[in-house]
Design an enzyme around this catalytic site. Structure first.
Site, mmCIF file in Angstrom:
data_model
loop_
_atom_site.group_PDB
_atom_site.id
_atom_site.type_symbol
_atom_site.label_atom_id
_atom_site.label_comp_id
_atom_site.label_asym_id
_atom_site.label_seq_id
_atom_site.Cartn_x
_atom_site.Cartn_y
_atom_site.Cartn_z
ATOM 1 N N GLU A 53 0.313 -12.191 -14.650
ATOM 2 C CA GLU A 53 -0.641 -11.134 -14.990
ATOM 3 C C GLU A 53 -0.820 -10.166 -13.819
ATOM 4 O O GLU A 53 -0.816 -8.946 -13.995
ATOM 5 C CB GLU A 53 -2.006 -11.741 -15.356
ATOM 6 C CG GLU A 53 -1.978 -12.610 -16.591
ATOM 7 C CD GLU A 53 -1.657 -14.075 -16.286
ATOM 8 O OE1 GLU A 53 -0.910 -14.340 -15.312
ATOM 9 O OE2 GLU A 53 -2.138 -14.930 -17.038
ATOM 10 N N CYS A 85 -5.559 -17.414 -15.336
ATOM 11 C CA CYS A 85 -6.394 -18.146 -14.365
ATOM 12 C C CYS A 85 -7.600 -17.288 -13.977
ATOM 13 O O CYS A 85 -7.671 -16.089 -14.278
ATOM 14 C CB CYS A 85 -5.581 -18.538 -13.134
ATOM 15 S SG CYS A 85 -5.312 -17.191 -11.954
#
Ligand code: THU
Length: 132
Positions: A53, A85
């Protein structure tokens, strides 16, 4: 979201993950319609690993993009969907509105369709923007 997820799945194939053997791909749809992808880049000093990401966000911002309207994350080495996360959620929130759609899925058809505001609720940046 289907097309964006397909781009995320493809990005996972470039994963550098010799330690976890866990490939992750991310695809970001920019406000102008362009798509940037990223993958996880691990390091033998484990804490230096960069998630897919944040790789995608770094690539897009480096190309001059600032606003992203959708995100897809593919984890083809897991059956169940694996969400971003905590560190990535914080970075995602810097560039995406709370309402922006997020999809994540593993190798099975099961997928999670959610929004940035669900991933990182009570986010200070969004709360401040709402009050401005
Ligand atoms: N990882 C990501 O790239 N994104 C996530 O959302 C979860 C975890 C990576 C980090 C590491 O390379 C591997 O997945 C195993 O944790």
């Amino acid at each position: 979201m289907d097309l964006l997820f397909a781009a995320a799945r493809k990005a996972a194939d470039a994963s550098y993950s010799p330690y976890s053997h866990f490939r992750v791909g991310a695809a970001l749809l920019c406000e102008d319609g362009t798509v940037f992808t990223g993958t996880n880049v691990e390091n033998r000093s484990f804490g230096l690993t960069v998630c897919a990401e944040r790789s995608a966000i770094s690539a897009a911002v480096s190309a001059g993009k600032r606003r992203f309207v959708a995100l897809a994350v593919s984890t083809p080495d897991s059956g169940t969907p694996v969400g971003p996360c905590g560190a990535c959620r914080q970075v995602i929130s810097e560039f995406m509105d709370a309402e922006a759609p997020v999809r994540f899925a593993g190798s099975l058809p099961q997928m999670v369709d959610t929004r940035v505001g669900e991933l990182i609720p009570f986010d200070s940046l969004h709360d401040l923007a709402d009050r401005a």
